[in-house]
Design a protein around this motif. Structure first.
Motif, mmCIF file in Angstrom:
data_model
loop_
_atom_site.group_PDB
_atom_site.id
_atom_site.type_symbol
_atom_site.label_atom_id
_atom_site.label_comp_id
_atom_site.label_asym_id
_atom_site.label_seq_id
_atom_site.Cartn_x
_atom_site.Cartn_y
_atom_site.Cartn_z
ATOM 1 N N ALA A 185 9.777 -16.177 -2.143
ATOM 2 C CA ALA A 185 9.083 -16.262 -3.432
ATOM 3 C C ALA A 185 7.614 -16.658 -3.266
ATOM 4 O O ALA A 185 6.754 -16.194 -4.007
ATOM 5 C CB ALA A 185 9.800 -17.270 -4.343
ATOM 6 N N SER A 186 7.321 -17.476 -2.294
ATOM 7 C CA SER A 186 5.945 -17.976 -2.200
ATOM 8 C C SER A 186 5.070 -17.189 -1.232
ATOM 9 O O SER A 186 3.843 -17.277 -1.307
ATOM 10 C CB SER A 186 5.944 -19.466 -1.826
ATOM 11 N N HIS A 187 5.656 -16.423 -0.314
ATOM 12 C CA HIS A 187 4.828 -15.747 0.691
ATOM 13 C C HIS A 187 4.823 -14.228 0.579
ATOM 14 O O HIS A 187 4.247 -13.558 1.424
ATOM 15 C CB HIS A 187 5.247 -16.172 2.089
ATOM 16 N N TYR A 188 5.495 -13.681 -0.413
ATOM 17 C CA TYR A 188 5.407 -12.244 -0.650
ATOM 18 C C TYR A 188 4.773 -12.049 -2.013
ATOM 19 O O TYR A 188 5.393 -12.371 -3.037
ATOM 20 C CB TYR A 188 6.786 -11.584 -0.591
ATOM 21 N N GLY A 189 3.548 -11.591 -2.016
ATOM 22 C CA GLY A 189 2.849 -11.357 -3.271
ATOM 23 C C GLY A 189 1.727 -10.371 -3.039
ATOM 24 O O GLY A 189 1.440 -9.993 -1.893
ATOM 25 N N PRO A 190 1.070 -9.915 -4.111
ATOM 26 C CA PRO A 190 0.051 -8.869 -3.981
ATOM 27 C C PRO A 190 -1.249 -9.364 -3.340
ATOM 28 O O PRO A 190 -1.923 -8.596 -2.654
ATOM 29 C CB PRO A 190 -0.183 -8.420 -5.425
ATOM 30 N N GLU A 191 -1.602 -10.626 -3.566
ATOM 31 C CA GLU A 191 -2.871 -11.139 -3.052
ATOM 32 C C GLU A 191 -2.797 -11.198 -1.529
ATOM 33 O O GLU A 191 -1.910 -11.837 -0.969
ATOM 34 C CB GLU A 191 -3.129 -12.539 -3.631
ATOM 35 N N GLY A 192 -3.708 -10.521 -0.878
ATOM 36 C CA GLY A 192 -3.678 -10.503 0.586
ATOM 37 C C GLY A 192 -2.769 -9.430 1.150
ATOM 38 O O GLY A 192 -2.685 -9.270 2.363
ATOM 39 N N SER A 193 -2.078 -8.676 0.296
ATOM 40 C CA SER A 193 -1.243 -7.572 0.787
ATOM 41 C C SER A 193 -2.051 -6.284 0.825
ATOM 42 O O SER A 193 -2.964 -6.088 0.022
ATOM 43 C CB SER A 193 -0.007 -7.388 -0.111
ATOM 44 N N ILE A 194 -1.708 -5.441 1.767
ATOM 45 C CA ILE A 194 -2.458 -4.199 1.984
ATOM 46 C C ILE A 194 -1.466 -3.060 2.154
ATOM 47 O O ILE A 194 -0.528 -3.169 2.951
ATOM 48 C CB ILE A 194 -3.322 -4.298 3.263
ATOM 49 N N LEU A 195 -1.679 -1.981 1.406
ATOM 50 C CA LEU A 195 -0.870 -0.776 1.575
ATOM 51 C C LEU A 195 -1.784 0.333 2.079
ATOM 52 O O LEU A 195 -2.704 0.736 1.368
ATOM 53 C CB LEU A 195 -0.235 -0.362 0.237
ATOM 54 N N ALA A 196 -1.539 0.805 3.294
ATOM 55 C CA ALA A 196 -2.365 1.868 3.869
ATOM 56 C C ALA A 196 -1.506 3.104 4.092
ATOM 57 O O ALA A 196 -0.399 3.001 4.624
ATOM 58 C CB ALA A 196 -2.969 1.408 5.199
ATOM 59 N N VAL A 197 -2.032 4.268 3.692
ATOM 60 C CA VAL A 197 -1.272 5.511 3.780
ATOM 61 C C VAL A 197 -2.119 6.571 4.483
ATOM 62 O O VAL A 197 -3.308 6.716 4.175
ATOM 63 C CB VAL A 197 -0.865 6.025 2.372
ATOM 64 N N ALA A 198 -1.523 7.304 5.400
ATOM 65 C CA ALA A 198 -2.226 8.395 6.075
ATOM 66 C C ALA A 198 -1.328 9.623 6.120
ATOM 67 O O ALA A 198 -0.100 9.502 6.154
ATOM 68 C CB ALA A 198 -2.617 7.982 7.502
ATOM 69 N N GLY A 199 -1.960 10.815 6.120
ATOM 70 C CA GLY A 199 -1.185 12.046 6.222
ATOM 71 C C GLY A 199 -1.269 12.879 4.966
ATOM 72 O O GLY A 199 -2.268 12.836 4.231
ATOM 73 N N ARG A 200 -0.210 13.632 4.684
ATOM 74 C CA ARG A 200 -0.232 14.591 3.571
ATOM 75 C C ARG A 200 0.164 13.902 2.262
ATOM 76 O O ARG A 200 1.349 13.593 2.052
ATOM 77 C CB ARG A 200 0.726 15.745 3.865
ATOM 78 N N PHE A 201 -0.791 13.650 1.425
ATOM 79 C CA PHE A 201 -0.531 13.093 0.090
ATOM 80 C C PHE A 201 -1.795 13.259 -0.740
ATOM 81 O O PHE A 201 -2.861 13.544 -0.203
ATOM 82 C CB PHE A 201 -0.126 11.610 0.173
ATOM 83 N N ASP A 202 -1.641 13.071 -2.055
ATOM 84 C CA ASP A 202 -2.780 13.160 -2.967
ATOM 85 C C ASP A 202 -3.198 11.746 -3.355
ATOM 86 O O ASP A 202 -2.373 10.935 -3.793
ATOM 87 C CB ASP A 202 -2.375 13.974 -4.206
ATOM 88 N N TRP A 203 -4.465 11.455 -3.204
ATOM 89 C CA TRP A 203 -4.962 10.089 -3.412
ATOM 90 C C TRP A 203 -4.756 9.612 -4.857
ATOM 91 O O TRP A 203 -4.266 8.502 -5.087
ATOM 92 C CB TRP A 203 -6.437 10.027 -3.007
ATOM 93 N N GLN A 204 -5.087 10.447 -5.827
ATOM 94 C CA GLN A 204 -4.925 10.015 -7.224
ATOM 95 C C GLN A 204 -3.454 9.782 -7.551
ATOM 96 O O GLN A 204 -3.099 8.830 -8.260
ATOM 97 C CB GLN A 204 -5.534 11.058 -8.179
ATOM 98 N N GLU A 205 -2.614 10.633 -7.017
ATOM 99 C CA GLU A 205 -1.179 10.476 -7.243
ATOM 100 C C GLU A 205 -0.683 9.184 -6.578
ATOM 101 O O GLU A 205 0.126 8.448 -7.145
ATOM 102 C CB GLU A 205 -0.440 11.707 -6.688
ATOM 103 N N LEU A 206 -1.196 8.906 -5.396
ATOM 104 C CA LEU A 206 -0.808 7.665 -4.712
ATOM 105 C C LEU A 206 -1.196 6.444 -5.553
ATOM 106 O O LEU A 206 -0.416 5.488 -5.673
ATOM 107 C CB LEU A 206 -1.466 7.575 -3.328
ATOM 108 N N LEU A 207 -2.380 6.484 -6.133
ATOM 109 C CA LEU A 207 -2.812 5.346 -6.951
ATOM 110 C C LEU A 207 -1.887 5.149 -8.151
ATOM 111 O O LEU A 207 -1.554 4.027 -8.517
ATOM 112 C CB LEU A 207 -4.260 5.536 -7.418
#
Lengths: 417, 417
Positions: A185-207
């Motif tokens: 509960a205390s160490h999994y949160g959005p602040e400081g988290s990073i999602l990186a994606v590479a390869g075949r995808f559409d950027w706007q759709e990913l957002l």
């Protein structure tokens, strides 16, 4: 001079959600696959001293059911999506990495959103999870080279920065279900988290997908654990066997440091390729080792060069003497020829890396974590182009290898002359 | 049903030089890199019984100068080309693999043509080379899981098919300079050699280069060594430590067998992915192991499923019992759901593999060695599409896992119930 920057570098894009999660993407139609790396600030640096292994056991439990899926359904669905995945706990972060066909990117992201946000953490599977983590700890005891390098990091870095994330027997045995719930509960949160994606995808759709899956993830306050004590020091681990394993560490500069590429290139001259100094002097000319290497390991705020050599007990002192002499000699500088060979290897390695979506996703996340932005391939190329023998040697004159930590594992201790 | 065959499969082309060398290529402009795998029929099966390690030591010496380059110039030039390379000796073949930017393909091929055709084999470096090979042998002694699997192959296969290519101390110490010269002269030749290239290159140009570099390579008669004795049998290796390492092998069908994909899929249900049976029963439900797996290892004329589990001594018998029960239960068949998940994983893995020139080159060479031709991705897709739970179960009914060889390494022997 040939430029290092590879052609056709795809663009790296980034976007920060309102809750603090950073999304980075490098879309490219050259692939059929897509890969992502999700970093969360949930590493073993947050383990209490008497609960070493808590972060790892929490991560092990998080895969045992999440969202609408129980433990069985979760692993079944992940396999049915054809996802190759790994989950690892490091010092500062937990890393969830997955590669798959482009079609599976969105369902795989949705599944991992459940894992980090809505894990079941089933109490009735805690003992099985604990046993798996204990088996990992026991396993390292029997693998001397891994045991040595774990101990080298522990001795070299101030605590908690040298921890082995697997923890220890006492810590894992002490962890309770409530502690796992609290850690998650205390160490999994959005602040400081990073999602990186590479390869075949559409950027706007990913957002759009990221907003839907993570947009309402409530921030948890980030707990900062400053280094609390130094455990630096050399030591010998007695070990019965025919072999002696030698580890040497010395301080270096971190990835975000302006001089990083100088330090990194110097280590390359020491250990990258068959023409490198350690390979030549220790292995080729004297036949002392089958394996010898040095590598620059960078955390965000500190870095070290970690060297390893494994040999027979009777040749151990000579192996140490020759290895150590090369570390000392590095301060005298590198040659133009050595740097030329190294740059050719770097250029090739950068392009080969660019041909793997999994490795690109990992690099994007790494860049953001260390720099707060993504370095384009062009910029990396320019930074490496700017490295010359003179700039490396100026760096080495100011920062000669020194302040060594040595750990040996074998029948007898050795002496650093 | 979704077809497995990936889109945009590049064509695989082949050509046999007059002297017997086969050239295979899969050109694709989707890459900046090119990779090759050169197989020569120079594996450790040709080591005399009292010279185990001869093939490996010969290969180690071949990198110490060749053609116009001395030892130093050879490794310098290889690094200056930016080539990532490995040289390994297997049972039947030595494998020289290299990846680089497309520009370096031709010079790298020219360098390796020198290595296999015109090595210096410098007598004054023999002792250093011998020491490096001995260090590899000693190193394995201290790594229990590797030591166990080496012993499992040795016990399971008829000799020489279960050999560890690193050889042994007595054999390596006995090898003379003349024996290395003779081994190199008689076991490196075009007949039975395969050069496979994938990535960015022109096929016609590759053929011209191959003709120039290898066209006048004189054939050497291929020495065939039939299996000369069976060493099959279970055994226990006493080992002090907290852990017990368990290896189990049973016969399977080779890659070229029409039923290979049935056997391979059955092993996939056993061990591919987190939802596989071994992972579920041994690791997830009971927490017996950190690592457990089974894999189908195929030589040209024989194959085996090799299983591994590592655990603490006190949980070893239970781990063996549960693992063995899963092997026996496999004969009862697999379900449609299990196969569905497996196929998703296979499809994804095939496409990810296709995005790596190094792995494509390796697969092309492997296909030719086992089949005498290259299977297109479309054909592989069709073969896998044709696998159903019914076809696997028909195979398993005829070929249930049996005739087990077990090797254990730990404080106490275990019992196969």
């Amino acid at each position: 001079m040939t430029t290092i920057a590879p052609p056709n570098s795809p663009p790296a894009l980034s976007h920060r959600l309102a809750n603090g999660l950073t999304v980075i993407g490098e879309p490219s139609d050259a692939f059929e696959s897509a890969a992502f790396t999700l970093l969360t600030p949930s590493g073993c640096r947050y383990d209490p001293d008497d609960r070493l292994g808590l972060a790892s056991l929490t991560c092990e439990m998080m895969l045992r059911g999440a969202g609408s899926r129980d433990s069985r359904a979760l692993v079944n669905d992940l396999d049915a999506m054809g996802v190759e995945h790994t989950e690892t706990v490091g010092i500062s972060h937990a890393t969830f990495s997955a590669s798959s066909l482009a079609d599976s990117l969105e369902p795989a992201l949705a599944l991992y959103a459940d894992v980090v946000r809505r894990p079941h953490l089933p109490a009735d599977q805690l003992e099985q999870g604990r046993q798996v983590c204990l088996q990992e700890v026991y396993g390292v005891e029997d693998e001397p080279s891994q045991k040595l390098m774990n101990e080298l990091r522990r001795q070299h870095y101030p605590s908690p920065w040298g921890r082995a994330s697997c923890g220890d027997e006492a810590g894992l045995n002490a962890v309770t279900q409530d502690e796992i719930l609290a850690f998650q509960a205390s160490h999994y949160g959005p602040e400081g988290s990073i999602l990186a994606v590479a390869g075949r995808f559409d950027w706007q759709e990913l957002l759009r997908v990221a907003e839907r899956l993570f947009g309402d993830w409530a921030p948890t306050p980030l707990t900062r654990t400053p280094p609390n004590r130094s455990t630096t020091g050399s030591r010998h681990l007695p070990f019965e066997g025919s072999q002696c394993h030698i580890g040497i560490a010395y301080p270096s500069v971190a990835y975000r440091d302006p001089e990083y590429f100088q330090a990194w290139s110097a280590v390359g001259v020491l250990s990258s390729g068959m023409s490198s100094r350690l390979f030549t002097e220790v292995r080729e000319k004297r036949g002392l080792c089958y394996t010898v290497y040095a590598s620059l390991q960078s955390q965000v705020d500190r870095a070290a060069v970690l060297c390893y050599a494994g040999t027979t007990a009777e040749r151990a002192q000579e192996t140490l003497d020759v290895t150590y002499a090369e570390l000392i000699r590095l301060a005298e500088g590198v040659t133009v020829e050595e740097l030329g060979r190294l740059k050719a290897r770097i250029k090739s390695a950068l392009i080969l890396q660019q041909e793997s979506t999994a490795s690109r996703a990992g690099t994007l996340a790494r860049d953001w974590r260390h720099l707060g932005r993504v370095r384009s391939m062009v910029e990396v190329g320019e930074l490496i182009d700017a490295v010359t023998a003179d700039t490396i040697n100026a760096y080495l004159a100011k920062n000669p290898p020194r302040d060594f930590t040595m750990v040996t594992l074998g029948p007898e201790p050795l002496r650093l002359k």
